[in-house]
Write an enzyme that holds these catalytic residues in place. Structure first.
Site, PDB file in Angstrom:
ATOM      1  N   HIS A  60       0.670  -1.153   0.045  1.00 43.63           N
ATOM      2  CA  HIS A  60       0.030  -0.027  -0.111  1.00 43.63           C
ATOM      3  C   HIS A  60       0.807   1.252  -0.157  1.00 43.63           C
ATOM      4  CE1 HIS A  60      -3.941  -1.946   0.745  1.00 43.63           C
ATOM      5  NE2 HIS A  60      -3.273  -2.937   0.980  1.00 43.63           N
ATOM      6  N   ASP A  82      -5.871   5.841   2.056  1.00 40.41           N
ATOM      7  CA  ASP A  82      -5.975   4.552   1.664  1.00 40.41           C
ATOM      8  C   ASP A  82      -7.725   3.952   1.936  1.00 40.41           C
ATOM      9  OD1 ASP A  82      -5.886   1.329   1.320  1.00 40.41           O
ATOM     10  OD2 ASP A  82      -3.609   1.795   1.343  1.00 40.41           O
TER      11      ASP A  82
END
Ligand code: UDP
Length: 462
Positions: free
Chosen positions: A21, A117
């Site tokens: 990520h 995110d």
């Protein structure tokens, strides 16, 4: 080197604290900096102490700040369970993110947008509280995201009752080709809650950014774009592996483990001329069961190909005894605990990637033109593997037996298919095509570059 300068736009980029990520979101932040937008990357306090960071000069203009997941000394490994970790992240995360925003304001660097995110959907609440532009960033494929959207809105009921699943913009999927949180609903309560909730509040977001490129997932992106303002901004590999616009951007610059760069690259460079190499890696997270590890080991040896295999330190004890001695004596293979994956995939001798199909690994292989043997383990990987084989045509799935283990003969057969088989030729042609399209998408004026420009324009006039 910044292309232009902006007024006060300042983006806070907030990845979920995991390698797969941080990499894409940091690269996106580098693109914003290049286009004149001040960008700050927020990582956890634990990561600020533990990540191997070697940011290149380009990205050193990205400020690094911290927030807390509640486990400042040990991160996820310190938590008693996944559920405990996520609960703590969901409490400490928004609280410390708010503190960070106030701190940046106090020091004269007010934030104007949060790119968070999509796994951290509380990013939206914090952004709204401060009147900031709110932008979820999805690090998984558009196809996978659309499946999760359908589950979240009750358009696809879990547990699945049918053997096949039909989702707009996607090919008909066998149940087993959906993400594990969908077809194997139940065993991962913490993670499935986090992942299936990504779409719970997106209708209030200003923009949705996807780490894919339009040409790769045209149909599903078109379908999703009817619901939200969507921007595909991938592939998010360092620029020097793609368009070469950001001159110093050679690697991601953060690693959870120290990459064995010189050992890996020297070994690759010293292969006999004309030798083709198989690269094998299962990302930062997947853990193979010992039986699978053994079958894979002997399958690699049995393929008679040279191979470079990443076995993380915590997985090493699962290697069969004598395996390391045998491959080092024959000089057939090398095992390292972490590799410079992009450099390896870009090496001219690497022709095949045996991968767990994490989305970063897949998009890296597509962007660098390497054909794949797919060995998906869990989460979105089965869906990515389906796309690799049937939609993008750049690989083959190594199928497990009824015990869920991919046997050595299958490993051998699939590697040979990619390396020397007729189907392999076609996969390599397709891989070259995707490499070209990936570069075109992020190149100046390409589909992703245009989306980044449009996003930047929005930031500048907000
Ligand atoms: N990676 C790396 N060295 C390795 C293995 C993986 O640098 O030895 C990087 C890889 O390039 C990718 C990330 O780690 O960017 C893994 O992300 P992915 O989505 O493929 O898998 P995950 O770790 O999330 O399961």
């Amino acid at each position: 080197m910044e292309q232009k300068t902006s007024k006060q736009a300042h983006v806070l980029v907030l990845p979920y604290p995991a390698q797969g990520h941080i990499n894409p979101m940091l690269e996106f932040a580098k693109r914003l900096v290049f286009k004149g937008i001040k960008s700050t990357l927020a990582i956890t306090i634990f990561q600020s102490k533990s990540l191997h960071m070697h940011l290149d000069p380009e990205s050193s203009s990205i400020a690094i700040e911290t927030f807390s997941d509640g486990y400042d000394e040990g991160g996820y490994a310190q938590a008693e369970s996944t559920e405990a970790y996520l609960e703590s992240l969901n409490v400490a995360g928004p609280k410390t993110l708010e503190e960070l925003i106030k701190k940046l304001d106090d020091i004269g660097q007010p934030v104007s947008a949060i790119v968070y995110d999509a796994f951290l959907n509380w990013g939206l609440d914090v952004a709204k509280k401060f009147g900031l532009i709110s932008v979820p960033f999805f690090t998984q494929s558009a196809a996978v995201n659309n499946i999760y959207y359908h589950v979240n809105r009750g358009l696809l009921q879990l547990p699945l009752s049918e053997t096949q699943v039909s989702i707009p913009g996607l090919p008909l999927l066998e149940a087993s080709e959906t993400p594990s949180f969908v077809h194997d609903y139940g065993p991962y309560p913490g993670f499935s809650g986090l992942i299936l909730n990504q779409f719970s509040n997106v209708d209030q977001a200003d923009w949705l950014l996807l780490d894919t490129f339009y040409e790769l997932e045209e149909k599903v992106v078109d379908w999703m774009a009817k619901l939200w303002k969507i921007g595909t901004v991938g592939p998010t590999l360092p620029s020097m592996h793609l368009d070469k616009t950001l001159e110093d951007d050679r690697d991601y610059g953060t690693n959870i483990f120290e990459p064995k760069t010189s050992v890996s690259m020297n070994w690759l460079n010293n292969r006999p001329s004309g030798a083709s190499v198989v690269y094998v890696a299962f990302g930062s997270w997947a853990s193979l069961n010992p039986e699978q590890m053994e079958e894979l080991a002997w399958g690699l040896e049995g393929s008679n190909c040279h191979f470079l295999w990443v076995v993380r330190e915590n997985e090493e004890t699962k290697l069969p005894s004598k395996f390391l001695e045998e491959i080092s004596e024959s000089d057939q293979g090398l095992v390292v605990s972490w590799s410079p994956q992009l450099e390896v995939l870009a090496h001219e001798s690497v022709e095949c990637f045996v991968t767990h199909c994490g989305f970063n690994s897949v998009i890296e292989a597509l962007s660098l033109g390497v054909a794949m043997v797919a060995m998906p383990q869990w989460t979105d990987q089965p869906t990515n593997a389906k796309y690799v084989e049937d939609v993008w045509g750049t690989g083959i799935r190594a199928l497990p037996d009824e015990k869920g283990v991919v046997r050595r003969e299958i490993v051998e057969k699939c590697i040979k298919e990619v390396m020397v088989g007729e189907k392999g030729k076609k996969m390599k042609e397709n891989a070259k095509k995707w490499k070209r399209l990936a570069k075109e998408a992020i190149n100046e004026g390409g589909s992703s570059d245009k989306n980044i420009d449009e996003f930047v324009a929005k930031l500048l006039c907000s």
